[in-house]
Design a protein around this motif. Sequence first.
Motif, PDB file in Angstrom:
ATOM      1  N   THR A  30       0.773  -1.309  -0.039  1.00 28.26           N
ATOM      2  CA  THR A  30      -0.037   0.088   0.045  1.00 28.26           C
ATOM      3  C   THR A  30       0.898   1.135   0.019  1.00 28.26           C
ATOM      4  N   GLY A  31       0.649   2.104  -0.942  1.00 26.07           N
ATOM      5  CA  GLY A  31       1.387   3.305  -1.080  1.00 26.07           C
ATOM      6  C   GLY A  31       2.829   3.147  -1.743  1.00 26.07           C
ATOM      7  N   SER A  50      -2.253  -2.391  -3.676  1.00 24.49           N
ATOM      8  CA  SER A  50      -3.533  -1.728  -3.698  1.00 24.49           C
ATOM      9  C   SER A  50      -3.476  -0.684  -4.736  1.00 24.49           C
ATOM     10  N   GLN A  51      -4.621   0.068  -5.007  1.00 25.40           N
ATOM     11  CA  GLN A  51      -4.659   0.866  -6.295  1.00 25.40           C
ATOM     12  C   GLN A  51      -3.673   2.040  -6.210  1.00 25.40           C
ATOM     13  N   ASP A  52      -3.305   2.360  -5.015  1.00 24.61           N
ATOM     14  CA  ASP A  52      -2.472   3.507  -4.664  1.00 24.61           C
ATOM     15  C   ASP A  52      -1.085   3.256  -4.687  1.00 24.61           C
ATOM     16  N   ARG A  54       2.684   2.718  -5.358  1.00 23.96           N
ATOM     17  CA  ARG A  54       3.660   3.221  -6.488  1.00 23.96           C
ATOM     18  C   ARG A  54       5.076   2.498  -6.016  1.00 23.96           C
ATOM     19  N   GLY A  94       2.856   1.973 -11.140  1.00 19.86           N
ATOM     20  CA  GLY A  94       1.835   1.928 -10.354  1.00 19.86           C
ATOM     21  C   GLY A  94       1.180   0.436 -10.204  1.00 19.86           C
ATOM     22  N   ARG A 112      -7.942  -1.222   0.715  1.00 18.55           N
ATOM     23  CA  ARG A 112      -6.730  -1.142   1.035  1.00 18.55           C
ATOM     24  C   ARG A 112      -6.073  -2.568   1.522  1.00 18.55           C
TER      25      ARG A 112
END
Length: 113
Positions: A30-31, A50-52, A54, A94, A112
């Motif tokens: 995550t993150g 997670s989608q966020d 990086r 991503g 998340r």
Amino acid sequence: MRNTEVGELPSVAFMRSLIACEKPVIAAVTGLAVGIGTTMLLHCDLVYVSQDARLSMPFVGLGLVPEFASSLMLPALVGHAKAAEMLMLGEAFGAEQAVALGIANAVAAGRRV
């Protein structure tokens, strides 16, 4: 077997433990996952992002050498040209690209991890 030696950096002790683990290792990202945060994923059995999320491997830009076999494992996973781009340029990517490259198994959509 001891996982840490006198004077060993915590990151080295962590990676030695990860590599020596006899049970499946599942990672959830995550993150941000920068440097060793991305490198360690190459040693995990299952990776969910997670989608966020990086991810990046900015070693060259920091004047560092990629660690823990990432310069061997990444080309085997994504091919020489893409691995060279990722390791030499260090650009962030991503969750969807991590899955497309085979670094992650899936994006945990809508929640998340």
